[in-house]
Design a protein around this motif. Structure first.
Motif, PDB file in Angstrom:
ATOM      1  N   ILE A 150       0.840  -1.189   0.000  1.00 34.97           N
ATOM      2  CA  ILE A 150       0.000   0.000   0.000  1.00 34.97           C
ATOM      3  C   ILE A 150       0.878   1.242   0.000  1.00 34.97           C
ATOM      4  O   ILE A 150       1.934   1.273   0.644  1.00 34.97           O
ATOM      5  CB  ILE A 150      -0.926   0.020   1.235  1.00 34.97           C
ATOM      6  CG1 ILE A 150      -1.861  -1.198   1.235  1.00 34.97           C
ATOM      7  CG2 ILE A 150      -1.753   1.305   1.285  1.00 34.97           C
ATOM      8  CD1 ILE A 150      -2.668  -1.331   2.518  1.00 34.97           C
ATOM      9  N   CYS A 151       0.446   2.268  -0.713  1.00 41.53           N
ATOM     10  CA  CYS A 151       1.194   3.529  -0.682  1.00 41.53           C
ATOM     11  C   CYS A 151       0.236   4.710  -0.638  1.00 41.53           C
ATOM     12  O   CYS A 151      -0.943   4.599  -0.977  1.00 41.53           O
ATOM     13  CB  CYS A 151       2.113   3.646  -1.895  1.00 41.53           C
ATOM     14  SG  CYS A 151       1.250   3.763  -3.477  1.00 41.53           S
ATOM     15  N   VAL A 152       0.778   5.848  -0.179  1.00 45.48           N
ATOM     16  CA  VAL A 152       0.035   7.108  -0.146  1.00 45.48           C
ATOM     17  C   VAL A 152       0.836   8.177  -0.877  1.00 45.48           C
ATOM     18  O   VAL A 152       2.013   7.992  -1.184  1.00 45.48           O
ATOM     19  CB  VAL A 152      -0.259   7.567   1.305  1.00 45.48           C
ATOM     20  CG1 VAL A 152      -1.151   6.569   2.020  1.00 45.48           C
ATOM     21  CG2 VAL A 152       1.044   7.792   2.083  1.00 45.48           C
ATOM     22  N   TYR A 153       0.181   9.286  -1.129  1.00 48.45           N
ATOM     23  CA  TYR A 153       0.842  10.410  -1.789  1.00 48.45           C
ATOM     24  C   TYR A 153       1.643  11.237  -0.793  1.00 48.45           C
ATOM     25  O   TYR A 153       1.200  11.509   0.321  1.00 48.45           O
ATOM     26  CB  TYR A 153      -0.191  11.338  -2.432  1.00 48.45           C
ATOM     27  CG  TYR A 153      -0.689  10.887  -3.785  1.00 48.45           C
ATOM     28  CD1 TYR A 153      -0.062  11.294  -4.956  1.00 48.45           C
ATOM     29  CD2 TYR A 153      -1.809  10.060  -3.888  1.00 48.45           C
ATOM     30  CE1 TYR A 153      -0.520  10.897  -6.196  1.00 48.45           C
ATOM     31  CE2 TYR A 153      -2.283   9.656  -5.137  1.00 48.45           C
ATOM     32  CZ  TYR A 153      -1.632  10.072  -6.286  1.00 48.45           C
ATOM     33  OH  TYR A 153      -2.092   9.673  -7.510  1.00 48.45           O
ATOM     34  N   GLY A 154       2.830  11.687  -1.235  1.00 50.06           N
ATOM     35  CA  GLY A 154       3.589  12.712  -0.543  1.00 50.06           C
ATOM     36  C   GLY A 154       3.547  13.982  -1.367  1.00 50.06           C
ATOM     37  O   GLY A 154       3.047  13.993  -2.498  1.00 50.06           O
ATOM     38  N   ASN A 155       4.091  15.072  -0.829  1.00 47.67           N
ATOM     39  CA  ASN A 155       4.038  16.336  -1.565  1.00 47.67           C
ATOM     40  C   ASN A 155       4.837  16.288  -2.864  1.00 47.67           C
ATOM     41  O   ASN A 155       4.445  16.869  -3.880  1.00 47.67           O
ATOM     42  CB  ASN A 155       4.501  17.501  -0.680  1.00 47.67           C
ATOM     43  CG  ASN A 155       5.866  17.279  -0.058  1.00 47.67           C
ATOM     44  OD1 ASN A 155       6.058  16.321   0.703  1.00 47.67           O
ATOM     45  ND2 ASN A 155       6.822  18.151  -0.346  1.00 47.67           N
ATOM     46  N   THR A 169       1.199  13.766 -10.136  1.00 46.81           N
ATOM     47  CA  THR A 169       0.085  13.048  -9.511  1.00 46.81           C
ATOM     48  C   THR A 169      -0.290  11.783 -10.279  1.00 46.81           C
ATOM     49  O   THR A 169      -0.340  10.686  -9.709  1.00 46.81           O
ATOM     50  CB  THR A 169      -1.148  13.967  -9.391  1.00 46.81           C
ATOM     51  OG1 THR A 169      -0.785  15.125  -8.634  1.00 46.81           O
ATOM     52  CG2 THR A 169      -2.291  13.248  -8.691  1.00 46.81           C
ATOM     53  N   ASP A 170      -0.548  11.916 -11.556  1.00 52.22           N
ATOM     54  CA  ASP A 170      -0.935  10.755 -12.361  1.00 52.22           C
ATOM     55  C   ASP A 170       0.246   9.823 -12.595  1.00 52.22           C
ATOM     56  O   ASP A 170       0.084   8.598 -12.629  1.00 52.22           O
ATOM     57  CB  ASP A 170      -1.514  11.209 -13.698  1.00 52.22           C
ATOM     58  CG  ASP A 170      -2.855  11.921 -13.537  1.00 52.22           C
ATOM     59  OD1 ASP A 170      -3.535  11.677 -12.523  1.00 52.22           O
ATOM     60  OD2 ASP A 170      -3.212  12.716 -14.427  1.00 52.22           O
ATOM     61  N   ALA A 171       1.434  10.411 -12.754  1.00 55.70           N
ATOM     62  CA  ALA A 171       2.631   9.587 -12.989  1.00 55.70           C
ATOM     63  C   ALA A 171       2.924   8.706 -11.785  1.00 55.70           C
ATOM     64  O   ALA A 171       3.312   7.539 -11.928  1.00 55.70           O
ATOM     65  CB  ALA A 171       3.827  10.484 -13.299  1.00 55.70           C
ATOM     66  N   TYR A 172       2.733   9.251 -10.587  1.00 51.67           N
ATOM     67  CA  TYR A 172       2.961   8.471  -9.361  1.00 51.67           C
ATOM     68  C   TYR A 172       1.992   7.303  -9.279  1.00 51.67           C
ATOM     69  O   TYR A 172       2.386   6.167  -8.990  1.00 51.67           O
ATOM     70  CB  TYR A 172       2.797   9.377  -8.137  1.00 51.67           C
ATOM     71  CG  TYR A 172       2.893   8.658  -6.807  1.00 51.67           C
ATOM     72  CD1 TYR A 172       4.129   8.269  -6.298  1.00 51.67           C
ATOM     73  CD2 TYR A 172       1.750   8.390  -6.049  1.00 51.67           C
ATOM     74  CE1 TYR A 172       4.221   7.615  -5.071  1.00 51.67           C
ATOM     75  CE2 TYR A 172       1.839   7.751  -4.827  1.00 51.67           C
ATOM     76  CZ  TYR A 172       3.076   7.365  -4.338  1.00 51.67           C
ATOM     77  OH  TYR A 172       3.164   6.711  -3.132  1.00 51.67           O
ATOM     78  N   LYS A 173       0.727   7.580  -9.542  1.00 54.79           N
ATOM     79  CA  LYS A 173      -0.275   6.516  -9.478  1.00 54.79           C
ATOM     80  C   LYS A 173       0.037   5.423 -10.483  1.00 54.79           C
ATOM     81  O   LYS A 173      -0.034   4.222 -10.168  1.00 54.79           O
ATOM     82  CB  LYS A 173      -1.663   7.083  -9.736  1.00 54.79           C
ATOM     83  CG  LYS A 173      -2.772   6.045  -9.593  1.00 54.79           C
ATOM     84  CD  LYS A 173      -4.150   6.666  -9.746  1.00 54.79           C
ATOM     85  CE  LYS A 173      -5.237   5.619  -9.552  1.00 54.79           C
ATOM     86  NZ  LYS A 173      -6.596   6.204  -9.681  1.00 54.79           N
ATOM     87  N   SER A 174       0.414   5.803 -11.702  1.00 59.51           N
ATOM     88  CA  SER A 174       0.743   4.823 -12.728  1.00 59.51           C
ATOM     89  C   SER A 174       1.975   4.009 -12.345  1.00 59.51           C
ATOM     90  O   SER A 174       2.000   2.779 -12.498  1.00 59.51           O
ATOM     91  CB  SER A 174       0.983   5.533 -14.060  1.00 59.51           C
ATOM     92  OG  SER A 174       1.404   4.624 -15.050  1.00 59.51           O
ATOM     93  N   LEU A 175       2.987   4.704 -11.810  1.00 56.51           N
ATOM     94  CA  LEU A 175       4.229   4.040 -11.423  1.00 56.51           C
ATOM     95  C   LEU A 175       3.996   3.029 -10.310  1.00 56.51           C
ATOM     96  O   LEU A 175       4.404   1.864 -10.412  1.00 56.51           O
ATOM     97  CB  LEU A 175       5.243   5.093 -10.959  1.00 56.51           C
ATOM     98  CG  LEU A 175       6.553   4.580 -10.355  1.00 56.51           C
ATOM     99  CD1 LEU A 175       7.381   3.886 -11.423  1.00 56.51           C
ATOM    100  CD2 LEU A 175       7.340   5.718  -9.724  1.00 56.51           C
TER     101      LEU A 175
END
Length: 286
Positions: A125-130, A138-144
């Motif tokens: 599981i992961c969450v967003y950081g700043n 934002t989208d690149a992180y989710k895809s990665l």
């Protein structure tokens, strides 16, 4: 914009001065080339009567703030992956900031195989950081992270249920700085009868969660200041990391853990703030 207090100004000025002394002195080589690679594995046992017997001994591994860059490379990340897998976690959580500058980092595809190598029977599981939101990431992180086998939690809630019916709860808030954390919409789902874990990048979210039944909060963000001085502590910590800066805190029935992270930002230095992987073992006292 908030005005800086005299205390904050003095601490910031002293911090800059101390960092200058460190850089100019013999400590620079240690802070630049040695300590950033001295990854510590810290272990904690979390005891609670709310932890069901089925989760007794359940192992959660947290890593955070890799800030992949020229200073924390994929070779460094390989060491992290091996260390985490050696811990044989039941669940792996990443508490944000995978890449330092998402808009200029060119090795996205190379990161995915490393993430896929992480193994845990109850998932990742992961969450967003700043930094994950910053730089149009934002989208690149989710895809990665999704490609790497992680479930991206953003103002999310789920129950983790074992075959014997034992349950715990996991909630996650969006990043406080650049995201849109929904405290009420997310945390109102928590039950006082179940052991709950909150994942949120910035530790000072705990200042706003006191009315919710959170038993364990896992955060990162501060890097332990990256540079500390003996008897003084972190020189500077970022917004939403001013009250809870590193390590374990306990308020009422809530444990708050601030992981020092693995990579670096702004300055490629760590001094008395070693990079960290954290292993939590749940213990039922019922």
């Amino acid at each position: 914009m908030k005005k800086m207090s005299r205390r904050q100004f003095l601490k910031g000025t002293f911090g800059v001065f101390a960092a200058g002394v460190l850089t100019a002195g013999g400590g620079y080589g240690y802070a630049r080339y040695l300590e950033p690679h001295m990854i510590e594995t810290t272990k904690h046992t979390i005891k609670s009567s709310l932890i069901p017997h089925g989760f007794d001994g359940f192992k959660i591994v947290q890593f955070s703030d890799t800030h992949l860059s020229d200073y924390f490379t994929l070779d460094d990340f390989r060491t992290v992956i091996l260390t985490i897998n050696e811990s044989k976690p039941d669940l792996i959580v990443f508490t944000g900031d995978i890449i330092d500058n998402p808009d200029t980092y060119h090795n996205y595809q190379a990161v995915i195989p490393f993430l896929r190598k992480l193994q845990a029977p109850f998932g990742k599981i992961c969450v967003y950081g700043n930094h994950d939101h910053g730089g149009y990431g934002t989208d690149a992180y989710k895809s990665l992270m999704t490609s790497g086998g992680f479930t991206v939690f953003r103002n999310a809630y789920q129950k983790l249920t074992l075959t014997d019916g034992s349950e715990i709860e996991i909630a996650a808030l969006d990043d406080l700085m650049l995201g849109k954390p929904d405290y009420e919409g997310t945390l109102s789902k928590l039950s006082e009868k179940l052991f709950s874990i909150l994942l949120v990048h910035e530790p000072d979210a705990a200042l706003n969660t006191k009315t919710y039944p959170v038993n364990l909060q896992l955060s990162g963000h501060t890097h332990g200041g990256q540079i500390q001085l003996p008897f003084y502590g972190p020189l500077i910590t970022p917004p939403y990391g001013k009250v809870y800066t590193e390590g374990m805190y306990q308020t009422d029935d809530t444990h708050i853990y601030v992981n020092r992270g693995l990579g670096m930002t702004r300055l490629p230095l760590r001094f008395l703030a070693k990079p960290e992987i954290t292993v939590f073992t749940l213990k039922s006292t019922n």
